[in-house]
Design an enzyme around this catalytic site. Structure first.
Site, PDB file in Angstrom:
ATOM      1  N   SER A  80      77.936  52.939  53.586  1.00  0.00           N
ATOM      2  CA  SER A  80      77.368  54.281  53.626  1.00  0.00           C
ATOM      3  C   SER A  80      78.177  55.360  52.918  1.00  0.00           C
ATOM      4  O   SER A  80      77.679  56.464  52.708  1.00  0.00           O
ATOM      5  CB  SER A  80      77.122  54.707  55.070  1.00  0.00           C
ATOM      6  OG  SER A  80      76.079  53.940  55.636  1.00  0.00           O
ATOM      7  N   SER A 130      74.298  55.813  54.000  1.00  0.00           N
ATOM      8  CA  SER A 130      73.736  56.884  54.790  1.00  0.00           C
ATOM      9  C   SER A 130      74.383  58.246  54.522  1.00  0.00           C
ATOM     10  O   SER A 130      73.884  59.266  55.008  1.00  0.00           O
ATOM     11  CB  SER A 130      73.865  56.537  56.288  1.00  0.00           C
ATOM     12  OG  SER A 130      75.220  56.453  56.697  1.00  0.00           O
ATOM     13  N   LYS A 169      79.206  65.312  57.471  1.00  0.00           N
ATOM     14  CA  LYS A 169      77.987  64.508  57.526  1.00  0.00           C
ATOM     15  C   LYS A 169      77.243  64.825  58.826  1.00  0.00           C
ATOM     16  O   LYS A 169      77.858  65.004  59.882  1.00  0.00           O
ATOM     17  CB  LYS A 169      78.345  63.026  57.461  1.00  0.00           C
ATOM     18  CG  LYS A 169      77.147  62.075  57.453  1.00  0.00           C
ATOM     19  CD  LYS A 169      77.632  60.642  57.317  1.00  0.00           C
ATOM     20  CE  LYS A 169      76.486  59.645  57.338  1.00  0.00           C
ATOM     21  NZ  LYS A 169      76.961  58.253  57.155  1.00  0.00           N
TER      22      LYS A 169
END
Length: 475
Positions: free
Chosen positions: A172, A148, A71
Site C-alpha cells: 500500500s 491503499s 493517511k
C-alpha cells in the site's frame, strides 16, 4: 522554491529564515485548492489546527515547518478526524494520539489534513464512496494513483507537498509509489510502533511508511519513527546506524537476483519487464553482480493465507466501527468489498485464521532461503502499468475472487504482498516511465533486517539516475 526542494530542503530554508512555516502552509493550501479537485486526494483539511501548531512553536526536528498529510486510515490523532475510507466511520474522532503520529509530529512537520484511502485499506486503487469519487493519478487522470495510500501518492505526485504518510499491508506504499513515480519503502516487520490501539496490523503484515520524492526524506522520517513503543509484542532487529547514515555512502558491491516474470514464472507486461531489464543493466554498470532468478516458494498459498487474514482483519474493523456507532450495520454503510470481507470472514474459524498465520510464517522461511544466495531481489513493483480507474472498483462482494481470482488483484500486484508476509524490507524505486508517460516502478527487496543495505542501494540508484525532476504535466 517550493517545487525545487524536497522536504529536507524546505526545512533548511525555514531554518535559514528564507521562508516561514505559515508561508509554506499557504502554498500547500493554495495547491490543494487548485489541484485537488482533479485528483480527489486531500480530505478533512484542518487549517486552524495547523496554524495553531505553528503559533505554539514547532519542534526542532528535521522537517520543521514542512507541510504534511496523514493517511485517512490509522495514525490516530486527537486533532485530525478520520473517515477511514468508509461512510460507516465518517468523521470519527479519537481521544488519543497514536505513537506513530507523535513521532511524526516531533519532526516539526505541519500536519494540515488527511489523504484518501480505500475502505478497509483493501485493494491497489483508492475509490472509496465516502470521498464522492475515485482518486486519480496526476500522470494520467484516467488511471489510478494506486492504493491503499493512493491519496498520499497522488498528493505528492501533484506537487501539493513533498512527502506524505502512508501505510503498507500488501504493497500500500509501494503500489502508489510505482503508480505515481515516487519513492516508497516498506521496512522490516516491527520497525515502527502500532500502539497504543494495537500491537500489530494484519498479523504483523501491515506497517506505516511514507511517499516521498527523495530517498533522504524517507530515510530521515523513518529514523524519526523507528523503534518499538511501550509493550510492543516484538521488535525488528536494531538498525546499526540508521537510515540517514546508511545513505551517506553507497553499499558494498551486491549480489542481485533479477526476476523479469512474476514469482511463479508467468510473464508480466512488456513495460514492466523493460523496467526490470533497464534497472538490472544500471546495477551492473554500477559494479553489482546481477543474475536471473525466481524465488522458489508457495506464492499462491501465501496469497490465499494473506486474503484470509485480511478478511478477518476487515471483519474485525467493521465490527468495532459498528460498536462505536451503536447501531446495526446498514447495507449502504459500506461498499461491496467490505461486505464481502465480512461475509468471507464469517466462514473462517479461529483454527482457519491460525493456520493462515502459520502459512505466512512458513512462507517467510521459504523466502529467507530463496534470498540466501543474494543480497537483493529485483523485480517489477506491479505486473502492469497503472490500471484504469474502475478496473478494481469496490462494488463487488466476492472478496476472495477479487484478491486471487482470474483477473484479480494478485495478477496485477503479484510482488508486493510477498514481503509483507515475509517481513523483509522492500522498496519501489521510480526508474522508468513508459511510452504513454506513466510511471513504472522497480521493486527491490533485501534479507530480513537489512533495511540499511537496501536504502543505501536505493540512494545509489537515485544518484545514478535522478528522478526528482520528473513531474507530470498536470503539476
Amino acid at each position: 522554491m517550493y517545487d525545487e526542494n524536497d522536504a529536507t530542503g524546505l526545512a533548511a530554508l525555514v531554518a535559514k529564515g528564507k521562508v516561514s512555516p505559515d508561508e509554506l502552509l499557504d502554498e500547500a493550501l493554495a495547491r490543494v485548492a487548485a489541484r485537488n479537485p482533479a485528483i480527489n486526494a486531500v480530505v478533512l483539511v484542518q487549517e486552524d489546527v495547523a496554524r495553531k501548531s505553528i503559533a505554539k512553536g514547532l519542534p526542532e526536528g528535521p522537517f520543521r515547518g514542512v507541510p504534511f498529510l496523514l493517511k485517512d486510515l490509522g495514525a490516530e490523532a486527537i486533532d485530525f478526524p478520520t473517515h477511514s475510507g468508509s461512510r460507516l466511520s465518517a468523521n470519527t474522532r479519537y481521544s488519543y494520539d497514536s505513537e506513530i503520529f507523535k513521532r511524526m509530529r516531533a519532526t516539526g512537520v505541519v500536519t494540515f489534513g488527511r489523504t484518501t484511502s480505500p475502505e478497509g485499506g483493501v485493494g491497489p486503487v483508492t475509490e472509496a464512496a465516502v470521498y464522492g469519487g475515485p482518486t486519480r493519478n496526476p500522470w494520467g487522470l484516467a488511471h489510478t494513483s494506486g492504493g491503499s495510500s493512493g491519496g498520499a501518492g497522488a498528493a505528492v505526485a501533484a506537487g501539493i507537498l513533498p512527502m506524505a504518510h502512508g501505510s503498507d499491508g500488501g504493497g500500500s506504499v509501494r503500489i502508489p509509489a510505482s503508480s505515481c513515480g515516487l519513492f516508497g519503502f516498506k521496512p522490516t516487520r516491527g520497525r515502527f510502533p502500532d500502539g497504543p490501539a494495537a500491537g500489530e496490523g494484519w498479523a504483523g503484515m501491515a506497517i506505516d511508511g511514507f511517499l516521498t520524492r527523495s530517498v533522504r526524506d524517507n530515510a530521515a522520517m523513518m529514523d524519526a519513527c523507528a523503534g518499538p513503543d511501550l509493550g510492543a509484542p516484538y521488535v525488528a532487529p536494531p538498525l546499526e546506524n540508521g537510515y540517514l547514515a546508511a545513505i551517506q555512502r553507497p553499499p558494498r558491491r551486491l549480489r542481485i537476483g533479477l526476476c523479469d516474470t512474476n514469482f511463479s514464472g508467468q510473464p508480466i507486461h512488456e513495460d514492466c519487464a523493460e523496467a526490470v531489464a533497464k534497472a538490472g543493466a544500471l546495477l551492473e554498470s554500477l559494479g553489482h553482480s546481477v543474475a536471473p532468478t525466481r524465488p522458489d516458494a508457495d506464492h499462491m498459498g501465501m496469497m490465499r493465507a494473506w486474503t484470509r487474514i485480511v478478511a478477518c482483519g476487515g471483519a474485525l474493523s467493521l465490527q468495532q466501527a459498528v460498536a462505536r456507532r451503536g447501531k446495526p450495520l446498514a447495507a449502504d454503510d459500506v461498499q461491496g468489498i467490505s461486505r464481502g470481507a465480512l461475509a468471507f470472514g464469517k466462514t473462517l474459524s479461529g483454527a482457519d485464521y491460525l493456520a493462515a498465520v502459520e502459512k505466512i510464517h512458513s512462507y517467510g522461511r521459504e523466502m529467507a532461503r530463496a534470498l540466501q544466495p543474494y543480497d537483493v531481489l529485483l523485480s517489477a513493483t506491479l505486473a502492469e502499468p497503472p490500471a484504469k480507474v474502475g478496473r478494481f472498483h469496490h462494488d463487488r462482494e466476492d472478496f476472495e475472487a477479487y484478491r486471487i481470482g482470474k483477473g484479480g488483484v494478485f495478477e496485477y500486484s503479484p510482488f508486493c504482498a510477498a514481503f509483507n508476509a515475509s517481513g523483509q524490507p522492500a522498496a519501489s524505486v521510480p526508474l522508468h516511465w513508459n511510452a504513454a508517460g506513466l510511471p513504472v516502478g522497480v521493486h527491490l527487496a533485501a534479507q530480513f533486517g537489512q533495511d540499511e543495505l537496501l536504502i543505501a542501494l536505493c540512494a545509489e540508484l537515485e544518484a545514478a539516475q535522478p528522478w526528482a525532476g520528473k513531474r507530470p504535466d498536470f503539476a
